[in-house]
Design an enzyme around this catalytic site. Structure first.
Site, short mmCIF file in Angstrom:
data_model
loop_
_atom_site.label_atom_id
_atom_site.label_comp_id
_atom_site.label_asym_id
_atom_site.label_seq_id
_atom_site.Cartn_x
_atom_site.Cartn_y
_atom_site.Cartn_z
N SER A 76 19.18 12.41 -7.05
CA SER A 76 17.89 12.81 -7.19
C SER A 76 17.54 14.15 -7.33
CB SER A 76 17.09 12.35 -6.00
OG SER A 76 15.87 12.95 -5.60
N ARG A 109 0.59 17.11 1.93
CA ARG A 109 1.54 16.37 2.58
C ARG A 109 2.65 17.39 2.90
NH1 ARG A 109 3.94 11.36 -0.90
NH2 ARG A 109 4.89 13.09 -2.11
N ASN A 157 22.03 -6.19 -1.17
CA ASN A 157 21.95 -6.92 0.14
C ASN A 157 20.78 -7.42 0.41
OD1 ASN A 157 20.74 -4.35 0.79
ND2 ASN A 157 21.92 -4.00 2.75
N LYS A 207 22.03 12.42 -0.61
CA LYS A 207 22.11 12.42 -1.98
C LYS A 207 23.12 13.65 -2.27
CE LYS A 207 19.98 8.77 -3.51
NZ LYS A 207 20.78 7.77 -3.97
N VAL A 231 -5.68 12.34 -2.60
CA VAL A 231 -4.94 13.48 -3.56
C VAL A 231 -4.60 14.52 -2.23
CG1 VAL A 231 -5.16 15.46 -4.90
CG2 VAL A 231 -6.05 13.14 -5.48
N LEU A 285 3.08 8.45 -6.15
CA LEU A 285 1.59 8.57 -6.84
C LEU A 285 1.31 7.34 -7.57
CD1 LEU A 285 -0.80 10.26 -7.22
CD2 LEU A 285 0.49 11.67 -8.90
N LYS A 305 15.75 4.63 0.05
CA LYS A 305 15.26 5.79 -0.57
C LYS A 305 13.81 6.43 -0.04
CE LYS A 305 12.55 2.86 -3.70
NZ LYS A 305 12.06 2.61 -5.24
N TYR A 340 17.01 12.08 3.60
CA TYR A 340 17.60 11.23 2.40
C TYR A 340 18.09 12.31 1.28
CZ TYR A 340 16.56 9.43 -2.48
OH TYR A 340 16.72 9.01 -3.72
N THR A 382 15.60 15.85 -5.79
CA THR A 382 15.37 16.21 -4.32
C THR A 382 16.52 16.99 -3.81
OG1 THR A 382 14.38 15.68 -2.26
CG2 THR A 382 16.05 14.22 -3.46
P1 NAD Z 1 15.07 0.11 -4.95
O1 NAD Z 1 15.16 0.29 -3.23
O2 NAD Z 1 14.21 -0.59 -5.65
O3 NAD Z 1 16.63 -0.24 -5.08
C1 NAD Z 1 17.84 -0.04 -4.61
C2 NAD Z 1 18.45 -1.36 -4.31
O4 NAD Z 1 19.66 -1.37 -3.38
C3 NAD Z 1 17.68 -2.43 -3.49
O5 NAD Z 1 17.58 -3.64 -4.38
C4 NAD Z 1 18.36 -2.60 -2.04
O6 NAD Z 1 18.29 -3.96 -1.45
C5 NAD Z 1 19.79 -2.21 -2.49
N1 NAD Z 1 20.60 -1.73 -1.51
C6 NAD Z 1 20.26 -0.97 -0.55
N2 NAD Z 1 21.17 -0.69 0.52
C7 NAD Z 1 22.32 -1.28 0.04
C8 NAD Z 1 23.41 -1.65 0.36
N3 NAD Z 1 24.01 -0.99 1.57
N4 NAD Z 1 24.09 -2.46 0.04
C9 NAD Z 1 23.71 -3.07 -1.06
N5 NAD Z 1 22.78 -3.02 -1.62
C10 NAD Z 1 21.71 -2.11 -0.91
O7 NAD Z 1 15.29 1.69 -5.30
P2 NAD Z 1 15.43 2.27 -6.78
O8 NAD Z 1 14.06 3.16 -6.91
O9 NAD Z 1 15.77 1.33 -7.77
O10 NAD Z 1 16.39 3.31 -6.70
C11 NAD Z 1 17.86 3.02 -7.14
C12 NAD Z 1 18.75 4.48 -6.45
O11 NAD Z 1 18.11 5.46 -7.49
C13 NAD Z 1 18.45 4.76 -4.99
O12 NAD Z 1 19.89 5.09 -4.79
C14 NAD Z 1 17.75 5.94 -5.08
O13 NAD Z 1 17.65 6.73 -4.00
C15 NAD Z 1 17.72 6.53 -6.15
N6 NAD Z 1 16.54 7.29 -6.82
C16 NAD Z 1 15.32 6.50 -6.82
C17 NAD Z 1 14.34 7.42 -7.29
C18 NAD Z 1 13.11 6.92 -7.41
O14 NAD Z 1 12.05 7.50 -7.37
N7 NAD Z 1 13.05 5.39 -7.17
C19 NAD Z 1 14.62 8.60 -7.50
C20 NAD Z 1 15.72 9.37 -7.33
C21 NAD Z 1 16.67 8.75 -7.05
N1 UDP Z 2 0.53 12.15 -4.10
C1 UDP Z 2 -0.93 12.21 -3.59
N2 UDP Z 2 -1.23 11.11 -3.19
C2 UDP Z 2 -0.44 9.74 -3.15
C3 UDP Z 2 0.95 9.95 -3.37
C4 UDP Z 2 1.55 11.05 -3.94
O1 UDP Z 2 -1.59 13.36 -4.01
O2 UDP Z 2 -1.01 9.17 -2.46
C5 UDP Z 2 1.11 13.58 -4.79
C6 UDP Z 2 2.08 14.09 -3.87
O3 UDP Z 2 1.68 15.15 -3.03
C7 UDP Z 2 2.79 14.84 -4.90
C8 UDP Z 2 2.86 14.03 -6.24
O4 UDP Z 2 1.76 13.09 -5.86
O5 UDP Z 2 2.48 16.23 -5.13
C9 UDP Z 2 4.14 13.16 -6.71
O6 UDP Z 2 4.30 12.35 -5.33
P1 UDP Z 2 5.65 11.39 -5.34
O7 UDP Z 2 5.56 10.95 -3.59
O8 UDP Z 2 5.08 10.35 -6.32
O9 UDP Z 2 6.79 12.20 -5.63
P2 UDP Z 2 7.54 13.28 -5.04
O10 UDP Z 2 6.58 14.28 -4.23
O11 UDP Z 2 8.73 12.57 -3.93
O12 UDP Z 2 8.22 14.10 -6.14
#
Ligand code: NAD
Ligand code: UDP
Length: 331
Positions: A125, A290, A32, A153, A217, A200, A85, A149, A127
């Site tokens: 994730s 953070r 979307n 998940k 940091v 990061l 996300k 978030y 998380t």
């Molecule tokens: P992204 O935001 O780049 O991609 C997500 C895409 O989904 C976007 O293009 C957005 O426009 C689309 N979208 C959102 N809501 C929608 C909806 N209701 N209908 C249709 N499209 C929709 O994110 P990403 O980094 O590519 O992540 C993809 C997936 O992986 C997500 O579910 C995210 O939560 C999960 N994920 C990402 C990370 C990360 O660090 N990038 C880590 C763990 C899990």
């Molecule tokens: N972090 C940082 N400065 C930033 C962004 C992230 O020091 O500007 C640190 C953050 O505290 C964490 C690590 O980098 O310890 C990874 O952060 P990120 O948000 O990339 O991933 P997540 O914490 O969601 O796994």
């Protein structure tokens, strides 16, 4: 050739998956554009022959709109990535996250049942593990999550698990991503954060390109060797290939896998790796911790290695070089 639908396929991770799948599957995308644009499609088309007609702009959280396109696609498999996300935003706007992420998952399952799609890969994730001791294992209980978030998940995972219990002909694979970073080696696609990057490596990239003066940091008094938190950074191309392995190796029932490298890297180690790979100095300023940050989050990757034969192969140096190539192309 079988058809796979990538919801959210124009986003960061979905576009890399599209590139990796194109030789063995017909790839169709529904997005979307909440966090992507059709400009990404132009770049994607330079890497894989996805037709404009196979990209649908529709909201997966809106069943009527989604079904209208789903009925015309009738995919053999779905990789469900669509969702919001940003952890911080989810704390500010919890209902927006519950609405979008949960309805999208529920609608995917509804349409899988209605149109006889039998294979689902879900983007989860690390998380969902919350504050447990690393390395995280798939058989750990999912405790109270840290933010809305993460909750979406965990709830989506449970929704899928319960759906599979009543659909014995279905195969679902939940992939729990650790920290996806880097970009396609061409520099054509990568992560484009909106505004100030939360994560990061995207922040480091913007310091390197001169968009930001230094990296903050967030704390150096954690109980780790250099005092900064540890994460499991995985190259987005390795992650994309994990989806190919999950799709091609799908079996009946519900399966959950960590997708990481199994190796931990601290904040300062990532800064040093980036500086070494690119020869660009990254000034850092240590600030307060953070809120909600975990000391350590790394994956036990033995299950995915054993059952799907997938393993991350790209180094931290490759991650940094590819991330920098993409960032440089954005100027
Ligand atoms: P992204 O935001 O780049 O991609 C997500 C895409 O989904 C976007 O293009 C957005 O426009 C689309 N979208 C959102 N809501 C929608 C909806 N209701 N209908 C249709 N499209 C929709 O994110 P990403 O980094 O590519 O992540 C993809 C997936 O992986 C997500 O579910 C995210 O939560 C999960 N994920 C990402 C990370 C990360 O660090 N990038 C880590 C763990 C899990
Ligand atoms: N972090 C940082 N400065 C930033 C962004 C992230 O020091 O500007 C640190 C953050 O505290 C964490 C690590 O980098 O310890 C990874 O952060 P990120 O948000 O990339 O991933 P997540 O914490 O969601 O796994």
């Amino acid at each position: 050739m079988k058809t796979v639908l990538l919801t959210g396929g124009l986003g960061y991770i979905g576009s890399h998956i599209a590139v990796c799948l194109q030789q063995s599957w017909r790839v169709v995308i529904v997005d979307n554009l909440a966090n992507s644009s059709l400009e990404q499609l132009d770049r994607l088309q330079q890497l894989c022959p996805i037709a404009k007609a196979d990209v649908f702009v529709a909201d997966c959280a809106d069943l009527t709109a989604f079904e209208a396109v789903y009925a015309s696609i009738r995919p053999d498999a779905v990789i469900h990535l669509a969702g919001h996300k940003a952890v911080g935003e989810s704390v500010e706007k919890p209902l927006m996250y519950y609405h979008n992420n949960l309805n999208a998952t529920m609608n995917v399952l509804t349409l899988c049942a209605r149109y006889a799609t039998r294979t689902l890969i879900f983007s989860s994730s690390a998380t969902v593990y919350g504050p447990q001791v690393s390395p995280m294992r798939e058989d750990m209980a999912l405790l109270e999550t840290l933010n809305p978030y993460a909750e979406t998940k965990a709830m989506s995972e449970r929704m899928i698990r319960d759906f599979v219990k009543t659909h014995p002909d279905f195969q679902s694979t939940v992939l729990r991503y650790f920290n996806p970073v880097g970009a396609h080696p061409s520099g054509l696609i990568g992560e484009r954060p909106n505004g100030i990057p939360n994560n990061l490596l995207p922040y480091i990239q913007q310091v390197a390109s001169g968009k930001r003066p230094h990296l903050n940091v967030f704390g150096n008094d954690y109980p780790t060797p250099d005092g900064t938190p540890i994460r499991d950074y995985i190259h987005v191309m390795d992650l994309a290939q994990a989806h190919v392995a999950a799709l091609n190796g799908a079996t009946l029932g519900h399966h959950v896998y960590n997708v990481g490298t199994g190796k931990g890297t601290s904040v300062l180690e990532l800064v040093t790796a980036f500086e070494t790979a690119t020869k660009i100095r990254i000034p850092v300023v240590v600030t307060a911790r953070r809120a909600g940050d975990l000391v350590e989050s790394t994956a036990d990757v033995s299950k995915i290695e054993k059952e799907l034969g997938w393993k991350a192969t790209r180094s931290l140096e490759t991650i940094c070089l590819d991330a920098w190539k993409f960032e440089s192309s954005q100027r």
